[in-house]
Scaffold this active site. Structure first.
Site, PDB file in Angstrom:
ATOM      1  CG  ASP A   1      -1.924   1.296   1.068  1.00 60.49           C
ATOM      2  OD1 ASP A   1      -3.517   0.465   1.153  1.00 60.49           O
ATOM      3  OD2 ASP A   1      -1.816   2.421   1.099  1.00 60.49           O
TER       4      ASP A   1
ATOM      5  CG  HIS B   1      -8.689  -3.178  -2.710  1.00 61.11           C
ATOM      6  ND1 HIS B   1      -9.053  -2.402  -2.943  1.00 61.11           N
ATOM      7  CD2 HIS B   1      -8.021  -2.909  -1.540  1.00 61.11           C
ATOM      8  CE1 HIS B   1      -9.763  -1.505  -2.281  1.00 61.11           C
ATOM      9  NE2 HIS B   1      -9.588  -1.786  -1.369  1.00 61.11           N
TER      10      HIS B   1
HETATM   11  P1  5GP Z   1     -10.219   0.994  -0.070  1.00 64.46           P
HETATM   12  O1  5GP Z   1      -9.647   2.278   1.046  1.00 64.46           O
HETATM   13  O2  5GP Z   1     -10.784   1.062  -1.160  1.00 64.46           O
HETATM   14  O3  5GP Z   1     -10.136  -0.358   0.249  1.00 64.46           O
HETATM   15  O4  5GP Z   1      -8.242   1.025   0.071  1.00 64.46           O
HETATM   16  C1  5GP Z   1      -7.105   1.673  -0.678  1.00 64.46           C
HETATM   17  C2  5GP Z   1      -6.424   1.540  -0.161  1.00 64.46           C
HETATM   18  O5  5GP Z   1      -5.077   1.732  -1.674  1.00 64.46           O
HETATM   19  C3  5GP Z   1      -5.499   2.505   0.154  1.00 64.46           C
HETATM   20  O6  5GP Z   1      -4.932   1.898   1.470  1.00 64.46           O
HETATM   21  C4  5GP Z   1      -4.543   3.138   0.098  1.00 64.46           C
HETATM   22  O7  5GP Z   1      -3.839   3.600  -0.019  1.00 64.46           O
HETATM   23  C5  5GP Z   1      -4.231   2.944  -1.531  1.00 64.46           C
HETATM   24  N1  5GP Z   1      -3.690   3.459  -2.931  1.00 64.46           N
HETATM   25  C6  5GP Z   1      -4.503   3.707  -3.577  1.00 64.46           C
HETATM   26  N2  5GP Z   1      -3.517   4.375  -4.281  1.00 64.46           N
HETATM   27  C7  5GP Z   1      -2.967   3.798  -4.419  1.00 64.46           C
HETATM   28  C8  5GP Z   1      -1.933   3.585  -5.332  1.00 64.46           C
HETATM   29  O8  5GP Z   1      -1.422   5.057  -6.502  1.00 64.46           O
HETATM   30  N3  5GP Z   1      -0.553   2.744  -5.166  1.00 64.46           N
HETATM   31  C9  5GP Z   1      -0.958   1.824  -4.148  1.00 64.46           C
HETATM   32  N4  5GP Z   1       0.386   1.293  -4.332  1.00 64.46           N
HETATM   33  N5  5GP Z   1      -2.073   1.887  -2.990  1.00 64.46           N
HETATM   34  C10 5GP Z   1      -2.443   2.966  -3.199  1.00 64.46           C
END
Ligand code: 5GP
Length: 115
Positions: A29, A99
């Protein structure tokens, strides 16, 4: 329009990829909430859990198989870790490409806190 995670899977943007196979890809992340914070993503774009179908059973099962493997690789299996999947607005889902988060490396506390 492909998601940011599809762009990572297709190597169009960089990420620290720790695992990949024909069904899923895992990468660190960008904004880690624990010393181990890895996202495991089906290679197929499924926006949310609400969009899952029976045809996805194998790829979604693979998320757990890979989570176990990564936990062992990262040395967090014995002390334990948290697997988390957000779905939609109330869960604060940010990226609409399903994810699984794998979080570990410290005591994580209770799963929910009141705002
Ligand atoms: P959600 O809130 O959708 O469950 O989590 C999305 C996750 O994706 C977040 O923890 C955020 O930090 C991560 N994330 C968002 N954009 C990117 C990216 O471009 N690269 C990586 N490695 N992680 C990302």
């Amino acid at each position: 329009m492909s998601t940011i995670f599809s762009k990572i899977i297709n190597r169009e943007i960089p990420a620290d990829i720790v695992y990949e196979d024909d069904l899923v890809t895992a990468f660190r992340d960008i904004n880690p909430q624990a010393s181990t914070h890895i996202l495991i993503v089906p290679n197929k774009e499924i926006p949310t859990v609400n969009d899952v179908s029976a045809e996805d059973e194998q790829r979604l099962g693979r998320l757990f198989v890979v989570a176990k493997k990564i936990a062992e690789q990262e040395g967090i299996a014995e002390n334990g870790y948290r697997l988390l999947i957000n779905c939609g607005k109330h869960a604060n889902q940010e990226v609409f490409h399903l994810h699984m988060h794998i979080l570990g490396g410290r005591p994580l506390g209770p799963i929910l806190s009141r705002p």
